[in-house]
Design an enzyme around this catalytic site. Sequence first.
Site, short mmCIF file in Angstrom:
data_model
loop_
_atom_site.label_atom_id
_atom_site.label_comp_id
_atom_site.label_asym_id
_atom_site.label_seq_id
_atom_site.Cartn_x
_atom_site.Cartn_y
_atom_site.Cartn_z
N HIS A 190 34.84 5.76 2.10
CA HIS A 190 34.61 5.23 3.46
C HIS A 190 35.02 3.76 3.56
O HIS A 190 34.16 2.88 3.42
CB HIS A 190 33.11 5.32 3.79
CG HIS A 190 32.63 6.70 4.05
ND1 HIS A 190 32.54 7.23 5.31
CD2 HIS A 190 32.20 7.66 3.21
CE1 HIS A 190 32.07 8.46 5.26
NE2 HIS A 190 31.86 8.75 3.98
N CYS A 205 36.79 10.96 3.96
CA CYS A 205 35.73 11.82 3.41
C CYS A 205 35.74 13.21 4.06
O CYS A 205 36.67 13.97 3.84
CB CYS A 205 34.40 11.10 3.53
SG CYS A 205 33.27 11.66 2.26
N GLU A 230 35.59 1.99 6.10
CA GLU A 230 34.96 1.34 7.27
C GLU A 230 33.59 0.78 6.92
O GLU A 230 33.14 -0.17 7.56
CB GLU A 230 34.88 2.34 8.44
CG GLU A 230 33.80 3.42 8.36
CD GLU A 230 34.08 4.53 7.35
OE1 GLU A 230 35.14 4.51 6.69
OE2 GLU A 230 33.21 5.42 7.21
N1 GLN Z 1 30.04 16.06 1.74
C1 GLN Z 1 30.53 15.98 3.07
C2 GLN Z 1 31.29 17.23 3.44
O1 GLN Z 1 31.41 18.09 2.67
C3 GLN Z 1 31.41 14.74 3.24
C4 GLN Z 1 30.58 13.51 3.11
C5 GLN Z 1 31.10 12.34 3.87
O2 GLN Z 1 31.90 12.47 4.80
N2 GLN Z 1 30.60 11.19 3.50
O3 GLN Z 1 31.78 17.38 4.51
#
Ligand code: GLN
Length: 199
Positions: free
Chosen positions: A170, A77, A172
Amino acid sequence: MNIGILSLQGDVEKHGSVLRSLGIDFFFVRYADELIELDGLIIPGGESTTLTHLMKKNKLFQSIQLFAKNKPILGTCAGMIMMSKKSNHRLVTPLGIMDIEVDRNAYGRQVFSFVDDLPVRINGHTEKIKATFIRAPKITQWGKDVEILAEYNKEPCAIKQGMHIALSFHPELNGINIFHKEAFINHKAERKSKPSYAA
Ligand code: GLN
């Protein structure tokens, strides 16, 4: 084997549980000199603008870029946003480790977070996992060396380039360990099985 979990901010602890499920030792790391001990690194999800700020503060940019030249990195992410070469936000400075461009928050706001089934092609077979997307980024461009491991709505959301893996979601949070295994165990096996050209 020692894997580092970058612990500046965000979803750090659950990566430890995944590594534990694979019998891999790990450390929570925050500073460049801690990278020396490591065989691989995880850049967890969180907030890529905050990660940028803290990585600059702790002077981690160059060290992680150097580390990536011969050790695997798994980014999830916001971690994927940091591994990209370009993102759509002026407060994010990506590391340029993977040949991808990303669109931050492209799946919508926190309330549009979701969990769905996702078939993943990994290590020669397909596995169906549950994937959790939280304000997830989309990969908008990718280079020819980028291998697509999974797509959601026909858009790549799990990719591999060389020894590195980046995910929009994610794993995890659902106790999925196949990506950690691929990055840190299978990859090592690949390296070991390479023929030696020594005379
Ligand atoms: N929206 C977040 C970002 O721009 C990422 C979200 C996440 O890691 N769950 O960094």
